[in-house]
Design a protein around this motif. Structure first.
Motif, mmCIF file in Angstrom:
data_model
loop_
_atom_site.group_PDB
_atom_site.id
_atom_site.type_symbol
_atom_site.label_atom_id
_atom_site.label_comp_id
_atom_site.label_asym_id
_atom_site.label_seq_id
_atom_site.Cartn_x
_atom_site.Cartn_y
_atom_site.Cartn_z
ATOM 1 N N ARG A 92 -0.187 -18.729 -9.921
ATOM 2 C CA ARG A 92 0.078 -19.603 -8.792
ATOM 3 C C ARG A 92 -1.093 -19.726 -7.636
ATOM 4 N NH1 ARG A 92 4.525 -22.031 -6.969
ATOM 5 N NH2 ARG A 92 5.670 -20.713 -8.269
ATOM 6 N N HIS A 93 -1.359 -18.602 -7.208
ATOM 7 C CA HIS A 93 -2.762 -18.480 -6.199
ATOM 8 C C HIS A 93 -4.210 -18.719 -6.756
ATOM 9 C CE1 HIS A 93 0.330 -17.252 -3.657
ATOM 10 N NE2 HIS A 93 0.694 -16.254 -4.448
ATOM 11 N N PHE A 94 -4.285 -18.697 -8.251
ATOM 12 C CA PHE A 94 -5.696 -19.265 -8.572
ATOM 13 C C PHE A 94 -6.187 -20.557 -8.109
ATOM 14 C CE2 PHE A 94 -6.667 -15.987 -12.478
ATOM 15 C CZ PHE A 94 -5.861 -15.179 -11.801
ATOM 16 N N ARG A 95 -7.316 -20.791 -8.112
ATOM 17 C CA ARG A 95 -7.994 -22.103 -7.685
ATOM 18 C C ARG A 95 -9.270 -22.037 -8.211
ATOM 19 N NH1 ARG A 95 -8.746 -19.253 -1.674
ATOM 20 N NH2 ARG A 95 -10.345 -18.130 -2.177
ATOM 21 N N PRO A 96 -9.779 -23.356 -8.468
ATOM 22 C CA PRO A 96 -11.252 -23.611 -9.138
ATOM 23 C C PRO A 96 -12.223 -22.700 -8.616
ATOM 24 C CG PRO A 96 -10.001 -25.585 -8.839
ATOM 25 C CD PRO A 96 -9.027 -24.621 -8.042
ATOM 26 N N GLY A 97 -13.179 -22.156 -9.358
ATOM 27 C CA GLY A 97 -14.338 -21.244 -8.959
ATOM 28 C C GLY A 97 -13.824 -19.953 -8.921
ATOM 29 N N VAL A 98 -14.288 -19.125 -7.614
ATOM 30 C CA VAL A 98 -14.185 -17.608 -7.788
ATOM 31 C C VAL A 98 -12.907 -17.355 -7.211
ATOM 32 C CG1 VAL A 98 -15.343 -15.520 -6.714
ATOM 33 C CG2 VAL A 98 -16.723 -17.401 -7.405
ATOM 34 N N ASN A 99 -12.332 -16.295 -7.891
ATOM 35 C CA ASN A 99 -11.148 -15.879 -7.374
ATOM 36 C C ASN A 99 -11.303 -14.083 -7.449
ATOM 37 O OD1 ASN A 99 -8.760 -18.272 -7.836
ATOM 38 N ND2 ASN A 99 -10.541 -18.250 -9.524
ATOM 39 N N LEU A 100 -10.558 -13.537 -6.322
ATOM 40 C CA LEU A 100 -10.908 -12.269 -5.981
ATOM 41 C C LEU A 100 -9.402 -11.696 -6.246
ATOM 42 C CD1 LEU A 100 -12.605 -10.055 -4.726
ATOM 43 C CD2 LEU A 100 -11.490 -10.463 -2.393
ATOM 44 N N ILE A 101 -9.504 -10.693 -7.298
ATOM 45 C CA ILE A 101 -8.311 -9.912 -7.689
ATOM 46 C C ILE A 101 -8.482 -8.272 -7.209
ATOM 47 C CG2 ILE A 101 -6.840 -9.113 -9.605
ATOM 48 C CD1 ILE A 101 -7.698 -11.578 -11.097
ATOM 49 N N THR A 102 -7.362 -7.942 -6.434
ATOM 50 C CA THR A 102 -7.519 -6.619 -5.939
ATOM 51 C C THR A 102 -6.314 -5.755 -6.422
ATOM 52 O OG1 THR A 102 -8.506 -7.536 -3.784
ATOM 53 C CG2 THR A 102 -7.384 -5.417 -3.744
ATOM 54 N N ILE A 103 -6.723 -4.432 -6.718
ATOM 55 C CA ILE A 103 -6.020 -3.552 -7.244
ATOM 56 C C ILE A 103 -5.732 -2.405 -6.159
ATOM 57 C CG2 ILE A 103 -5.250 -2.010 -9.219
ATOM 58 C CD1 ILE A 103 -6.874 -3.260 -10.968
ATOM 59 N N GLU A 104 -4.437 -2.354 -5.646
ATOM 60 C CA GLU A 104 -4.325 -1.264 -4.697
ATOM 61 C C GLU A 104 -3.173 -0.398 -4.988
ATOM 62 O OE1 GLU A 104 -3.487 -1.952 -0.069
ATOM 63 O OE2 GLU A 104 -1.673 -2.161 -0.969
ATOM 64 N N ALA A 105 -3.411 0.891 -5.009
ATOM 65 C CA ALA A 105 -2.466 2.172 -5.243
ATOM 66 C C ALA A 105 -2.223 2.783 -3.998
ATOM 67 C CB ALA A 105 -3.062 3.097 -6.256
ATOM 68 N N ALA A 106 -0.973 2.592 -3.389
ATOM 69 C CA ALA A 106 -0.374 3.161 -2.118
ATOM 70 C C ALA A 106 0.670 4.380 -2.618
ATOM 71 C CB ALA A 106 0.385 2.330 -1.495
ATOM 72 N N LEU A 107 -0.002 5.596 -2.338
ATOM 73 C CA LEU A 107 0.765 6.932 -2.795
ATOM 74 C C LEU A 107 1.225 7.682 -1.659
ATOM 75 C CD1 LEU A 107 -2.667 7.952 -5.079
ATOM 76 C CD2 LEU A 107 -0.622 6.484 -5.814
ATOM 77 N N THR A 108 2.206 8.277 -1.870
ATOM 78 C CA THR A 108 2.892 9.209 -1.104
ATOM 79 C C THR A 108 3.331 10.636 -1.897
ATOM 80 O OG1 THR A 108 5.106 8.372 -1.591
ATOM 81 C CG2 THR A 108 4.161 7.368 0.341
ATOM 82 N N THR A 109 2.851 11.636 -1.264
ATOM 83 C CA THR A 109 2.871 13.004 -1.758
ATOM 84 C C THR A 109 3.824 13.767 -1.021
ATOM 85 O OG1 THR A 109 1.050 13.657 -0.790
ATOM 86 C CG2 THR A 109 0.845 12.388 -3.004
ATOM 87 N N LYS A 110 4.214 14.977 -1.574
ATOM 88 C CA LYS A 110 4.817 16.132 -0.774
ATOM 89 C C LYS A 110 3.784 16.638 0.229
ATOM 90 C CE LYS A 110 7.316 17.170 -5.024
ATOM 91 N NZ LYS A 110 7.462 18.357 -6.027
ATOM 92 N N THR A 111 2.556 16.857 -0.096
ATOM 93 C CA THR A 111 1.690 17.312 0.724
ATOM 94 C C THR A 111 1.643 16.687 2.186
ATOM 95 O OG1 THR A 111 0.490 18.399 -1.109
ATOM 96 C CG2 THR A 111 -0.614 18.462 1.053
ATOM 97 N N ASP A 112 1.757 15.328 1.900
ATOM 98 C CA ASP A 112 1.396 14.365 2.894
ATOM 99 C C ASP A 112 2.455 14.387 3.927
ATOM 100 O OD1 ASP A 112 -1.001 13.655 2.062
ATOM 101 O OD2 ASP A 112 -0.613 11.845 1.160
ATOM 102 N N SER A 113 3.666 14.784 3.579
ATOM 103 C CA SER A 113 4.875 14.765 4.172
ATOM 104 C C SER A 113 4.808 16.167 5.298
ATOM 105 C CB SER A 113 6.337 15.043 3.354
ATOM 106 O OG SER A 113 6.203 16.170 2.665
ATOM 107 N N ILE A 114 4.162 17.259 4.693
ATOM 108 C CA ILE A 114 3.874 18.288 5.534
ATOM 109 C C ILE A 114 2.616 18.133 6.491
ATOM 110 C CG2 ILE A 114 3.340 20.791 5.639
ATOM 111 C CD1 ILE A 114 4.636 20.795 2.844
ATOM 112 N N CYS A 115 1.730 17.510 6.023
ATOM 113 C CA CYS A 115 0.311 17.300 6.865
ATOM 114 C C CYS A 115 0.015 18.357 7.556
ATOM 115 C CB CYS A 115 0.645 16.174 7.733
ATOM 116 S SG CYS A 115 -0.750 15.491 8.381
#
Length: 787
Positions: free
Chosen positions: A452-475
């Protein structure tokens, strides 16, 4: 003692008397002292941008040119945009810079200035700059209080003649916080005005071959300027060669932010990222008091040195205008591409490397071919991006789905609730939640998302991984310095795009910005209508056509002698301030005639008076009362449909009011509108504004890399006061056949049309159900036994 005191007093009075007799007493006003005469004139000093020149007499006009710096250093800016920032825990920018043979052979130094956010931990954060895979700078990121300047000498042999790949990588970690939200506080900004290459000597400044036009580069704000000087600017014979020259220069340089200025006089100085171009006959060029004696033997197009500034100037010359036109054709024609040869990529490497592949049918490509490397990530939010291109007749935005076959892995430390997000042109397209613990390897895991969000010409596609871990909960202290890999993204992942419908639609300003559709598909000269065009209108037309040529990937033939009457049955482009645009053109392109009245009092860029901003007041009241009354209930129902089924009430309508005559606000700087021509067999596009000053300012802003993709709908408006683009969506459109008729393509076209017109789809289903019922009833009536 008394004698000694008298002797000292006599000596002092004698000294004062000698100074007092240097000049006679003068009652005239004070004047500055004249400079002392010198035997030889000193080498002239050319100040850097923003640097004050020393107070010294101007050099004689025939002095040899001086380097841009007194120490023999010449700067070349390398960042192709006005800002370069890296946000989050990881960042990666890659682009190419063209280097001439003299620049590659000269000693060079890289200078870069940057600033980081206060929360960046320097002991765990780094910035790396490489040229052609050779590491030049690798530094801890530690500049929260002001810009820090880094300087490094480039080893011999690293720079080469031609395109050189520049890459900046950042790895940032937070000082104290360990959450995914804290990663949005991390940033590093590179200052383009203080990031450059320094070359020793004067030869690196000079351009010798036509291919060296690609080395013009940018200034400290990431812009490229072409100054086309036409002494006989009022000649009608000069307009077409000038517009063709602007397109050829833009395609060859291929920089993201290019402007063209047309004038009859030479600029006072040659600034960085700019090229002066002379266009005229030998007799006309002699009026500039330059190169009067070499016209008979000099080539039609070549670089010459300006004796006043020492810079290189591109000159198109000939005995008459036919010869000048031939010289321009010899420069532009090699850049043309036959219409029967399809494009396989969109050239973007001067601001995004590698070039963007253009998908014209079902395709499958590995992320490694799109510039994505394998990443072993130790942080909390990984972002990587790539770009793909689709043609101007792309028609699958309602039903089509693309897929990423993901090769990735996450460790046992990653908790359920983490997710992988896919963005298309900064719009969220898909989300993959991680629901299992203990770690996992994903092998070609399919993530499908709508186009739906594609348009003629250049289209930018981004892959994002949002990670939560046990270590981060302690920080715990020092946990941000962990080198344990939490997530890995492999470059063997693939992007898959299925077969999609291909048919052109008009009006379609998105197609114009993407690939210059439909002008890029015509072999006939494009009528460019400019009534009573002055230097500013010509500059605006040249800048717009240059941007369109880059989008099309080929220069276009133009006919600047066309009129509205002669373009009734063809594609046409109208450029000029509102007084120069005919009423019939405004009506045909959907612009209200009241625009003349609204813009008649506009002088430059002004904000509308409170009583004039009726539309803004109306929108504000509608927002306040959106939840009240039966209209508010309909609005709420529309929002529910959109959230639940991804449809809106607008898709259930059989007509659209957006095609009514449009009246811009007084604050609008530039208006671009597109509609079919009067005969319905072509399209008219008009670019207009209140004044010539607004026209050139608006076109220069519109053609910037950040605004050009925002040209959409059937009307787009640029406001200089807020530096924003607005658009009016297309209501009624017509189809333009762009591919040979085939059942498979028409099936996809019908599927996309029905997906966007739910009411018609429902009516067709009802009709088919009725036909099926009637047919079944009649068939059953003739079967079985009758008693």
């Amino acid at each position: 003692m008394k004698r000694l005191l008298n002797a000292c007093l006599f000596l002092g009075l004698s000294t004062l008397s000698s100074y007092a007799q240097v000049a006679p007493f003068d009652m005239s006003p004070e004047r500055p002292a004249e400079p002392a005469p010198v035997e030889k004139p000193a080498a002239p000093f050319s100040p850097l941008p923003g640097q004050q020149a020393p107070a010294a007499p101007a050099p004689a006009p025939k002095l040899p040119p001086a380097p841009i710096r007194a120490d023999g250093q010449w700067r070349r800016y390398i960042v192709p945009q006005d800002s370069l920032s890296f946000s989050g825990e990881n960042g990666d920018k890659t682009w190419a810079v063209f280097i001439t043979a003299d620049q590659a052979a000269a000693p060079a130094t890289l200078t870069m200035a940057y600033q980081s956010s206060l929360v960046v931990a320097p002991e765990w954060s780094t910035m790396t700059v490489s040229i052609n895979n050779a590491r030049i700078i690798s530094e801890p990121v530690q500049s929260p209080e002001g810009r820090k300047t880094l300087t490094a000498k480039i080893p011999a042999g690293v720079l080469k003649e031609g395109l050189n790949t520049f890459r900046i990588n950042t790895s940032l970690r937070h000082r104290t916080d360990c959450t995914v939200q804290s990663t949005y506080e991390l940033w590093t900004e590179v200052d383009p005005s203080k990031t450059y290459l320094s070359f020793t000597g004067d030869n690196p400044r000079r351009l010798k071959k036509l291919d060296d036009i690609r080395a013009i580069g940018v200034d400290g704000t990431g812009r490229t300027a072409f100054n086309i000087v036409v002494p006989a600017i009022d000649r009608t014979q000069a307009t077409a060669p000038m517009l063709h020259t602007a397109q050829g220069l833009a395609i060859l340089a291929n920089m993201p932010n290019q402007t063209v200025t047309v004038s009859s006089t030479l600029p006072a100085e040659q600034s960085p990222g700019a090229l002066t171009v002379l266009l005229g006959t030998d007799e006309e060029l002699q009026t500039l008091a330059l190169w009067a004696g070499d016209s008979r033997t000099a080539p039609g197009v070549a670089f010459v040195d300006d004796p006043a500034t020492g810079s290189s100037i591109l000159r198109f010359r000939g005995a008459d205008w036919q010869s000048v036109t031939n010289a321009v054709a010899g420069f532009v024609d090699p850049l043309k591409r036959d219409l029967s040869v399809p494009r396989t990529f969109i050239s973007t490497q001067t601001w995004r490397s590698p070039d963007v592949p253009l998908f014209i049918s079902a395709s499958r490509v590995k992320l490694s071919e799109l510039g994505v490397d394998t990443k072993n990530f130790t942080g909390r939010r990984l972002r990587t991006e790539f770009a793909i291109g689709v043609p101007s007749d792309f028609y699958a935005n309602e039903y089509g789905k693309a897929t990423i076959l993901l090769d990735a892995a996450y460790s046992e430390d990653v908790l359920p609730g983490s997710q992988i997000n896919i963005y298309v042109n900064d719009n969220i397209a898909a989300t993959l939640p991680i629901t299992t613990s203990g770690g996992e390897i994903l092998r070609h895991f399919p993530i499908s998302f709508t186009m739906r969000h594609f348009r003629p010409g250049v289209n930018l596609i981004t892959i994002e991984a949002a990670l939560t871990t046990k270590t981060d909960s302690i920080c715990a202290p020092g946990s941000n310095a962990s080198s344990t890999t939490r997530f890995a993204l492999f470059d063997s992942s693939e992007f898959v795009i299925p077969s999609f419908a291909r048919i052109g639609t008009l009006p379609n300003l998105a197609g114009l910005s993407g690939t210059s559709f439909p002008y890029n598909r015509s072999s006939k000269p494009l009528p460019v209508v400019m009534n009573n065009a002055g230097e500013k209108s010509l500059s605006a037309a040249a800048t717009l056509l240059a941007r369109m040529a880059v989008a099309a990937g080929r220069p276009m033939e133009v006919d600047p002698r066309a009129t509205a009457n002669s373009a009734m049955n063809s594609n046409a482009l109208f450029i000029g301030a509102i007084p120069q645009i005919e009423s019939s053109v405004l009506t045909q392109t959907g612009i209200s005639e009241n625009t003349r009245t609204i813009w008649s009092a506009v002088k430059g860029n002004v904000e509308p008076a409170p009583e004039e901003n009726t539309q803004s007041d109306f929108n504000e009241w509608r927002e306040r009362l959106s939840g009240r009354g039966w209209r508010g209930q309909i609005s709420s129902f529309d929002d529910w449909l959109n959230r639940t089924f991804n449809i809106s009430l607008a898709s259930l309508m059989t007509s659209d009011e957006s095609d009514a005559p449009y009246t811009p606000e007084p604050a609008a700087t530039l208006l671009v509108a597109q509609r079919p021509n009067p005969n319905g067999d072509g399209v008219w596009t008009v670019a207009t504004s209140a004044t010539d000053d607004n026209l050139i300012e608006g076109v220069r802003a519109l053609t910037r890399q950040d605004h050009w993709p925002e040209l959409q709908g059937h009307i787009s408006i640029y406001k200089a006061g807020t530096d924003e683009m607005q658009m009016v969506p297309v209501g009624n459109y017509t189809f333009v056949q762009s591919q040979p008729l085939s059942f498979s393509n028409m099936r996809l076209v019908i599927a996309n049309w029905l997906s966007g017109n739910i009411l018609w789809f429902s009516l067709i289903l009802v009709v088919l159900a009725c036909l099926l019922g009637i047919t079944t009833s009649r068939m059953l009536a003739n079967l079985g036994r009758r008693i």
